[in-house]
Design a protein around this motif. Structure first.
Motif, PDB file in Angstrom:
ATOM      1  N   CYS A 307       0.858  -1.197   0.000  1.00  0.00           N
ATOM      2  CA  CYS A 307       0.000   0.000   0.000  1.00  0.00           C
ATOM      3  C   CYS A 307       0.894   1.247   0.000  1.00  0.00           C
ATOM      4  CB  CYS A 307      -0.834   0.072   1.283  1.00  0.00           C
ATOM      5  SG  CYS A 307      -1.928  -1.319   1.508  1.00  0.00           S
ATOM      6  N   GLY A 308       0.334   2.346  -0.486  1.00  0.00           N
ATOM      7  CA  GLY A 308       0.975   3.658  -0.366  1.00  0.00           C
ATOM      8  C   GLY A 308       2.381   3.695  -0.947  1.00  0.00           C
ATOM      9  N   THR A 309       3.273   4.301  -0.179  1.00  0.00           N
ATOM     10  CA  THR A 309       4.662   4.432  -0.627  1.00  0.00           C
ATOM     11  C   THR A 309       5.295   3.064  -0.887  1.00  0.00           C
ATOM     12  OG1 THR A 309       5.019   6.562   0.395  1.00  0.00           O
ATOM     13  CG2 THR A 309       6.943   5.156   0.215  1.00  0.00           C
ATOM     14  N   SER A 310       4.955   2.080  -0.069  1.00  0.00           N
ATOM     15  CA  SER A 310       5.520   0.731  -0.275  1.00  0.00           C
ATOM     16  C   SER A 310       5.070   0.188  -1.631  1.00  0.00           C
ATOM     17  CB  SER A 310       5.078  -0.206   0.845  1.00  0.00           C
ATOM     18  OG  SER A 310       5.575   0.258   2.063  1.00  0.00           O
ATOM     19  N   SER A 354       6.233  -3.670   3.304  1.00  0.00           N
ATOM     20  CA  SER A 354       5.591  -2.819   4.321  1.00  0.00           C
ATOM     21  C   SER A 354       6.640  -2.259   5.271  1.00  0.00           C
ATOM     22  CB  SER A 354       4.569  -3.636   5.111  1.00  0.00           C
ATOM     23  OG  SER A 354       4.049  -2.864   6.167  1.00  0.00           O
ATOM     24  N   GLN A 355       6.655  -0.959   5.432  1.00  0.00           N
ATOM     25  CA  GLN A 355       7.554  -0.361   6.414  1.00  0.00           C
ATOM     26  C   GLN A 355       7.197  -0.858   7.802  1.00  0.00           C
ATOM     27  OE1 GLN A 355       8.994   1.685   9.514  1.00  0.00           O
ATOM     28  NE2 GLN A 355       6.888   2.246   9.060  1.00  0.00           N
ATOM     29  N   SER A 356       5.941  -0.649   8.186  1.00  0.00           N
ATOM     30  CA  SER A 356       5.522  -0.926   9.569  1.00  0.00           C
ATOM     31  C   SER A 356       5.406  -2.414   9.848  1.00  0.00           C
ATOM     32  CB  SER A 356       4.160  -0.279   9.822  1.00  0.00           C
ATOM     33  OG  SER A 356       3.200  -0.858   8.938  1.00  0.00           O
ATOM     34  N   THR A 359       0.415  -3.070   8.348  1.00  0.00           N
ATOM     35  CA  THR A 359      -0.685  -2.557   7.528  1.00  0.00           C
ATOM     36  C   THR A 359      -1.744  -3.642   7.329  1.00  0.00           C
ATOM     37  OG1 THR A 359       0.813  -1.028   6.490  1.00  0.00           O
ATOM     38  CG2 THR A 359      -1.213  -1.508   5.283  1.00  0.00           C
ATOM     39  N   VAL A 405       5.199  10.577   9.602  1.00  0.00           N
ATOM     40  CA  VAL A 405       4.126   9.816   8.940  1.00  0.00           C
ATOM     41  C   VAL A 405       4.427   9.652   7.445  1.00  0.00           C
ATOM     42  CG1 VAL A 405       1.692   9.975   8.250  1.00  0.00           C
ATOM     43  CG2 VAL A 405       2.324  10.253  10.641  1.00  0.00           C
ATOM     44  N   ALA A 406       5.016  10.669   6.830  1.00  0.00           N
ATOM     45  CA  ALA A 406       5.368  10.543   5.410  1.00  0.00           C
ATOM     46  C   ALA A 406       6.620   9.682   5.289  1.00  0.00           C
ATOM     47  CB  ALA A 406       5.630  11.924   4.825  1.00  0.00           C
ATOM     48  N   SER A 407       6.492   8.628   4.553  1.00  0.00           N
ATOM     49  CA  SER A 407       7.596   7.674   4.440  1.00  0.00           C
ATOM     50  C   SER A 407       8.685   8.236   3.532  1.00  0.00           C
ATOM     51  CB  SER A 407       7.029   6.383   3.866  1.00  0.00           C
ATOM     52  OG  SER A 407       7.971   5.368   3.988  1.00  0.00           O
ATOM     53  N   LEU A 491       2.324  11.881  -3.938  1.00  0.00           N
ATOM     54  CA  LEU A 491       1.795  11.431  -2.636  1.00  0.00           C
ATOM     55  C   LEU A 491       2.414  12.237  -1.493  1.00  0.00           C
ATOM     56  CD1 LEU A 491       0.136   9.451  -0.869  1.00  0.00           C
ATOM     57  CD2 LEU A 491       2.055   7.878  -0.964  1.00  0.00           C
ATOM     58  N   LYS A 492       3.728  12.476  -1.597  1.00  0.00           N
ATOM     59  CA  LYS A 492       4.416  13.202  -0.509  1.00  0.00           C
ATOM     60  C   LYS A 492       3.826  14.592  -0.317  1.00  0.00           C
ATOM     61  CE  LYS A 492       5.908  10.684   1.191  1.00  0.00           C
ATOM     62  NZ  LYS A 492       6.085   9.291   0.949  1.00  0.00           N
ATOM     63  N   GLU A 495       0.119  14.457   1.074  1.00  0.00           N
ATOM     64  CA  GLU A 495      -0.155  14.062   2.458  1.00  0.00           C
ATOM     65  C   GLU A 495       0.354  15.060   3.486  1.00  0.00           C
ATOM     66  OE1 GLU A 495       1.403  10.233   3.663  1.00  0.00           O
ATOM     67  OE2 GLU A 495       3.251  10.537   2.565  1.00  0.00           O
ATOM     68  N   VAL A 612      -1.314   1.825   9.347  1.00  0.00           N
ATOM     69  CA  VAL A 612      -2.744   1.766   9.050  1.00  0.00           C
ATOM     70  C   VAL A 612      -3.235   0.350   9.382  1.00  0.00           C
ATOM     71  CG1 VAL A 612      -4.506   2.247   7.326  1.00  0.00           C
ATOM     72  CG2 VAL A 612      -2.389   3.529   7.312  1.00  0.00           C
TER      73      VAL A 612
END
Ligand code: M6R
Length: 615
Positions: A307-310, A354-356, A359, A405-407, A491-492, A495, A612
């Motif tokens: 998702c997202g940046t990943s 995934s960073q985290s 997700t 929050v912004a990766s 995206l950066k 957000e 998320v």
């Protein structure tokens, strides 16, 4: 989302809980709250807004009683019930005897609530969580069981995802923790225990931790810890040693975590390749996937889920895997994949990014892929998080904790690991010669230094941001490796500065977006020297012909584009394939400076959270 913290031991709980919440604010900051056990009572303080609002509120309160050696705390990202004081956690049961903090969603809360209301329970909030505290109270009283047994029995009735920490007025020296679907870590100190959604609030007190598994609960009572399943099977928990350093969690003199993390990239890229390559021998070693490497080598197709940046890193990886390793690759949004009925062949390999590592959509997509028989590799940053624990094999990015929050640094670390996987595959498939592999690895080793040089553009980016800060829209364009970057750049800025922005493949512009171009439309081009350079320049001319404001990220020394573009940002020369590592920097800095000039809350943008963990 949401961050939970707990403490039980010999120290004052309040400062530990507040500091813990501050560390977890990246998980949500709609409201914050603390429950402290003191003199046989539970005192609850909660407030709409950030942890600082709660601290201010309590400081000004004359009748506060925040002294106590046991407590729980919460920072919220709202799901059920708007952000407000009453919906802030902890949630007390009707009598005030039970206090709960919760991260996750109780899916059957409405039916449970109905039954409890019929039994006479009154609810004060709109949350799903309040059901848990009342359910525990109901079971404890009606079944006449101990506090921890009441928690266990309540959890058997609950459907959904949770990490909870619970206090009971009648058991002042006990904390109960439980997990299903949402993360929770328990730090083990000397006669004290620290509970948190991740290890960041714990690291300054102890490096010994236990990660609870799904359907497990921990009962911490009188200085002792017992772990069992909610089916009542006692477990022997594995105690892990944390590798994280406390300095990694501080801003280190930077005004924002995001800026610090942008500047950390030379180091985080280096760390993500450290010990994994020997450029002079053209060798790559990826210990984490060794046991399943044949699945990668023999894969007819790679499916990337994120998702997202990943997801943007995954899209860059598609270009790597197809161009260099000659393996067909598709990239899917995890949130779409999980609800389709995707076709997975036995010789497909799935990679989740995934960073985290938490997700929810990515975790669900991973589980679906596994149910369909796929072998799943992970590329994650947070060690011990749910996604790497659920994959068959994987390679960690070593970006260090990413708090903004912004990766930023996680993205370039993901690119590093995915690039290593790709070269590893190309080597094993013998689609590249040893000479070509050595050449690519030598250039990869040069990347941290080139990123360092790219950071020198900070002052010129700041000046450009000053000119563009009041624009209402941005378009980002790129071709080839520049296209995923265009998406990431858009995206950066979206957000953190709340400016509407879209990323497109530059060649798509004439199929629609060009209608938007006028003197009020900044168009950011990724326009480095590449195989597609001439094509990008043509697109730039088309934008200029319509009076668009052109910002071009160019290779150092490019005098040609300087004559066309309104603003140029120079980056060091590198190969096409490694350009995204270097060109990420000005895109991140542009978003950062625009957001700063607009007075936005850069590290905690509105409506967002770092992990998320809800769908
Ligand atoms: O932790 P993950 O990499 O799985 O997170 C995925 C997205 O939520 C994340 O990349 C999000 O898009 C970031 N805010 C982007 O800066």
């Amino acid at each position: 989302m949401c961050g939970i913290v707990g403490y039980i031991g010999k120290r004052e709980a309040w400062p530990i809980l507040i500091k813990g919440l501050e560390r977890l604010e990246y998980r949500g900051y709609d409201s914050a709250g603390v429950a402290i056990m003191n003199s046989g009572a539970i005192s609850v303080y909660k407030k709409l807004g950030k942890v600082s609002e709660l601290s201010k509120f309590v400081k000004n309160k004359s009748d506060k009683n925040i002294s106590g050696l046991v407590g729980i705390a919460h920072t919220r990202w709202a799901t059920h019930g708007e952000p407000s004081d009453k919906n802030a956690h902890p949630h007390l049961s009707m009598s005030g005897d039970i206090a709960v903090v919760h991260n996750g969603i109780i899916e059957n809360y409405l039916s449970l609530k109905k039954v409890l209301i019929e039994k006479g329970f009154k609810f004060k909030s709109d949350t799903d969580t309040e059901v848990i505290s009342n359910l525990i109270e109901d079971i404890k009283k009606s079944a006449k069981v101990s506090f921890d047994e009441a928690v266990r029995l309540a959890l058997l009735e609950v459907v959904g995802a949770y990490a909870i920490v619970v206090l009971s007025k009648d058991d002042p020296n006990t904390i109960v923790v439980a997990k299903k679907g949402s993360p929770v870590v328990i730090g083990i100190g000397k006669e004290e225990f620290f509970i948190a959604s991740d290890a960041t609030p714990i690291i300054e007190y102890t490096d010994k931790v236990i990660y609870l598994d799904d359907n497990e609960m921990a009962i911490i009572k009188n200085g002792k810890l017992l772990v069992k399943t909610i089916e009542n099977e006692v477990k022997n928990p594995y105690i892990q040693k944390l590798e994280m350093k406390i300095e990694e969690l501080e801003k280190g003199g930077f005004p924002h975590f995001m800026l610090k993390e942008i500047y950390e990239q030379p180091r985080s890229i280096k760390d993500s390749m450290r010990g994994r390559i020997s450029a002079k021998d053209g060798m790559i070693k990826l210990g984490g996937i060794e046991c399943h490497q044949d699945k990668l080598i023999n894969a007819k197709r790679i499916i990337i889920l994120a998702c997202g940046t990943s997801w943007h890193a995954g899209l860059e990886a598609k270009y790597f895997f197809e161009e260099i390793a000659k393996t067909p690759t598709i990239v899917e949004y995890a949130s779409e994949f999980r609800y389709r009925n995707p076709v997975i062949y036995p010789d497909d390999l799935v990679i989740v990014i995934s960073q985290s590592g938490e997700t929810a959509d990515t975790l669900a997509a991973l589980k679906l892929a596994k149910e369909k028989g796929a072998t799943v590799f992970g590329v994650c940053n947070v060690v011990g998080s749910s996604i790497p624990r659920a994959t068959d094999a994987g390679v960690y990015t070593h970006a260090g904790p990413e708090i903004g929050v912004a990766s930023t640094k996680a993205f370039t670390a993901q690119l590093t690991v995915l690039f290593l996987m790709c070269i590893f595959l190309a080597d094993k498939k013998e689609v590249l010669s040893k000479k070509e592999i050595k050449k690519l690895l030598i250039e990869l080793e040069n990347i941290p230094e080139k990123v360092e040089k790219a950071l020198l553009c900070n002052d010129s980016v700041k000046k450009i941001a000053e000119k563009l800060k009041n624009m209402k829209n941005f378009i980002y364009l790129g071709r080839g490796y520049g296209f995923p970057l265009a998406l990431e750049g858009a995206l950066k800025i979206k957000e953190i500065s709340y400016i509407h922005a879209d990323g497109y493949p530059a060649g798509e512009m004439k199929h629609g977006p060009i209608a938007l171009v006028d003197e009020n439309m900044p168009v950011v081009f990724i326009a480095n020297h590449s195989a597609l350079y001439e094509k990008v320049v043509s697109n730039m001319m088309e934008v200029k012909a319509r009076k668009g404001v052109v910002v071009a990220i160019i290779t150092k020394g490019d005098t040609n584009i300087k004559k066309i573009a309104d603003y140029c940002i120079e980056i060091p020369e590198t190969t096409d394939v490694m350009m995204p590592f270097v060109a990420s920097v000005p895109l991140q800095l542009l978003a950062y400076h625009v957001a700063r000039l607009r007075g936005c809350d850069i590290d905690k943008p509105r409506n967002l959270a770092k992990s998320v963990t809800v769908e």
